[in-house]
Design a protein around this motif. Structure first.
Motif, mmCIF file in Angstrom:
data_model
loop_
_atom_site.group_PDB
_atom_site.id
_atom_site.type_symbol
_atom_site.label_atom_id
_atom_site.label_comp_id
_atom_site.label_asym_id
_atom_site.label_seq_id
_atom_site.Cartn_x
_atom_site.Cartn_y
_atom_site.Cartn_z
ATOM 1 N N ARG A 1 -0.563 4.003 -6.231
ATOM 2 C CA ARG A 1 0.778 3.539 -6.718
ATOM 3 C C ARG A 1 1.112 3.034 -8.064
ATOM 4 O O ARG A 1 0.871 2.317 -8.927
ATOM 5 C CB ARG A 1 0.858 1.610 -6.510
ATOM 6 N N HIS B 1 4.368 0.398 -10.282
ATOM 7 C CA HIS B 1 3.052 1.182 -10.825
ATOM 8 C C HIS B 1 2.421 0.823 -11.024
ATOM 9 O O HIS B 1 2.310 -0.325 -12.138
ATOM 10 C CB HIS B 1 4.036 2.545 -11.702
ATOM 11 N N GLU C 1 7.469 1.777 -2.930
ATOM 12 C CA GLU C 1 5.635 1.991 -2.855
ATOM 13 C C GLU C 1 5.605 2.515 -1.430
ATOM 14 O O GLU C 1 4.426 2.176 -0.968
ATOM 15 C CB GLU C 1 4.946 1.986 -3.548
ATOM 16 N N ALA D 1 9.158 6.322 -4.102
ATOM 17 C CA ALA D 1 8.531 5.065 -4.980
ATOM 18 C C ALA D 1 9.881 3.769 -4.501
ATOM 19 O O ALA D 1 9.423 2.861 -4.863
ATOM 20 C CB ALA D 1 9.460 5.759 -6.760
#
Length: 332
Positions: A64, A46, A258, A290
């Motif tokens: 992201r 992230h 992602e 994710a």
């Protein structure tokens, strides 16, 4: 699935934070903060959320990140990497201003996991770089912190090891950069930069770190071969049994991070002569993922496995082109 929030707690810091962020000549030059190699044993999970509203936006106008994420998450590929020990490094010279140790290494999803309220950062270290700049390092392994409050540290000096402490489901480093008490995006720290500018503006990273942190449209976290169907937990644990000539099946697996809504994941398994043994193309994803895992296998032929090199390939098809691809092999 959507991974849960991995927020750093303010209670590790020394007092409340006030003021507005700004980049200036006194800003530290940040080195890569982990003893790992992006694409080999770690990946970016992230980025900083630059959207001031309810949406999410990373510095390249991608997604992201997640709502309110105030730092950078660099994830180890699995728990085996965590057990091996990956050092967390000071991104710049400074003085240790705060720390915590002693929190257990356990996923917040695990049965019996205690509440981490007020200790979301888990085990962590805060380094003061002067002129209002600090860096905070979260989710370190219990018992690994190697520095003391007040100690001067050099850039690249080990602070501890990546762990699974605090508000996290997987081993990773959460790094937050603050100036005058406000979290800033180390890829684009200037307060005047438009949230949708889609470029790094005056990044705090040094040139070597920027090369290692090159933006990707999603990434491959794990690949491998094993002998039976797998699940996400098995891949995360690491150490899946490798097939040999006696294996009842040859199973190729992959875990990606992602992915975007509409992506299609293709897996191909090939034999020693290059012939396709199995092929699958998943339906378009209904939402952003994710993390996402897939596997594809073939049973052992009646005559047994042929000696030679078997291969696998994954492709992520996005908007009519290949966004992500990776190939891997095994010899039997």
């Amino acid at each position: 699935m959507r991974l849960s929030a991995l927020a750093a707690t303010a209670t590790l810091m020394l007092g409340g934070w006030l003021g507005a962020a700004r980049a200036d000549a006194a800003a530290p030059s940040l080195a890569f903060p982990l003893a790992c190699e992006i694409g080999r044993d770690c990946e970016i999970q992230h980025y900083f959320d630059r959207d001031p509203g309810p949406g999410v936006l990373d510095y390249r106008c991608g997604q992201r990140t997640y709502q309110g994420h105030d730092g950078l998450d660099i994830r180890l590929k699995d728990l085996a990497e965590e057990r091996a020990g990956i050092a967390v490094l000071a991104a710049a010279a400074g003085r240790v201003a705060g720390l915590r140790d002693g929190q257990p290494d356990i996923s917040i999803r695990a049965p019996g996991a205690a509440s981490v309220a007020g200790k979301e950062c888990g085990n962590g270290v805060v380094v003061d770089h002067g002129a209002g700049w600090v860096t905070q390092y979260c989710h370190l392994a219990r018992g690994s912190v190697r520095v003391k409050v007040g100690e001067a540290v050099a850039a690249g000096q080990p602070l501890g090891r990546v762990g699974l402490s605090g508000d996290t489901e997987f081993p990773h480093l959460h790094l937050t950069v603050r100036h005058d008490g406000r979290a800033v995006d180390p890829f684009s720290p200037e307060p005047g930069a438009a949230p949708g500018s889609c470029v790094a503006r005056s990044p705090l990273w040094d040139a070597a770190a920027l090369r290692r942190l090159a933006y990707k449209p999603g990434a491959v976290l794990n690949t491998g071969f094993t002998t039976a169907a797998v699940d996400n937990g098995g891949i995360e644990a690491g150490g899946l049994p490798a097939p040999d000539l006696a294996a009842p099946a040859l199973v190729a697996y992959v875990r990606l991070i992602e992915l975007e809504a509409g992506d299609r994941v293709e897996l191909i398994l090939t034999g020693p002569d290059g012939a396709v043994l199995r092929r699958t193309l998943a339906a378009p994803l209904d939402r952003q993922k994710a993390q996402y895992f897939a596997y594809l296998g073939a049973p052992r032929p009646v005559a047994g496995w042929r000696r030679g090199t078997y291969g696998a390939q994954v492709r992520v098809l996005r908007a009519g082109h290949t966004a992500i691809t990776r190939s891997w092999t095994i010899g039997l």
